[in-house]
Enzyme design. Structure first.
Site, PDB file in Angstrom:
ATOM      1  N   ASP A  15      35.714 -45.055  49.659  1.00  0.00           N
ATOM      2  CA  ASP A  15      34.847 -44.096  50.304  1.00  0.00           C
ATOM      3  C   ASP A  15      34.674 -44.579  51.753  1.00  0.00           C
ATOM      4  O   ASP A  15      34.779 -45.775  52.020  1.00  0.00           O
ATOM      5  CB  ASP A  15      33.500 -44.066  49.574  1.00  0.00           C
ATOM      6  CG  ASP A  15      32.464 -43.266  50.311  1.00  0.00           C
ATOM      7  OD1 ASP A  15      32.682 -42.070  50.547  1.00  0.00           O
ATOM      8  OD2 ASP A  15      31.427 -43.857  50.672  1.00  0.00           O
ATOM      9  N   ASP A  17      31.919 -43.561  54.398  1.00  0.00           N
ATOM     10  CA  ASP A  17      30.556 -43.815  54.865  1.00  0.00           C
ATOM     11  C   ASP A  17      29.731 -44.582  53.846  1.00  0.00           C
ATOM     12  O   ASP A  17      29.597 -44.163  52.700  1.00  0.00           O
ATOM     13  CB  ASP A  17      29.872 -42.490  55.210  1.00  0.00           C
ATOM     14  CG  ASP A  17      30.625 -41.714  56.272  1.00  0.00           C
ATOM     15  OD1 ASP A  17      31.080 -42.336  57.246  1.00  0.00           O
ATOM     16  OD2 ASP A  17      30.771 -40.481  56.118  1.00  0.00           O
TER      17      ASP A  17
END
Length: 178
Positions: A15, A17
């Protein structure tokens, strides 16, 4: 593959952020991108092992009109400059209400990334900071590892099969099984 064989890890997806970079909500400014401590070392160690690395990111700010696709691309370019090169990028620009197949926790981006990398989903893992990251991995048949941050809900930590204190710990969990 025989039942006694453990699938070989060939790709680690992340991922963006809150996992690779400090989360700045709806960030369209590359100047605000800051790597999570230790991320570059972890990524370089995976590359040195010959593993593919990629990024999967929900960017609903595009659908909400808070970001343009060009702004997302410029932030991704900065992430790539700081932490790359990445073998694959997958971005979902849709809002949750759109019901697309790509937005995590749906498995679409995991499937697409694995297809583009030429690996089976069972040969991949996805590391993220919230439950939808882990659920996307599991829905695709990949291994999911949660690296909690202050934004991670307690229930997500309870529900995750694999939880690590940081990115280095997540990679240790992955490499133990390969």
């Amino acid at each position: 593959m025989e039942c006694s064989e453990t699938p070989r890890l060939r790709a680690v997806l992340f991922d963006r952020d809150g996992t690779l970079v400090v989360d700045v909500p709806y960030n369209g400014d590359p100047g605000l991108v800051r790597a999570v401590p230790g991320a570059k070392v972890v990524l370089d160690s995976l590359r040195a092992r010959g593993l593919a690395v990629g990024v999967l990111s929900n960017q609903s700010g595009v659908a909400r009109g808070l970001l343009t696709e060009a702004e997302v691309a410029s932030v991704n370019a900065r992430v790539d400059e700081l932490l790359g090169p990445f073998d694959v990028w997958e971005v979902c620009p849709h809002a949750e209400a759109d019901g697309c197949a790509c937005r995590k926790p749906a498995p679409g981006m995991v499937h697409s990334a694995c297809r583009r990398l030429g690996v089976h989903t069972f040969e991949a893992a996805l590391i993220g900071d919230i439950g939808s990251d882990v659920r996307a991995a599991e829905a695709a048949g990949a291994k999911g590892i949660l690296v909690p941050t202050p934004a991670t809900r307690a229930q997500e930590i309870i529900e995750a099969r694999l939880v690590a204190r940081d990115l280095a710990g997540a990679v240790e969990l992955l490499l133990e099984g390969s």
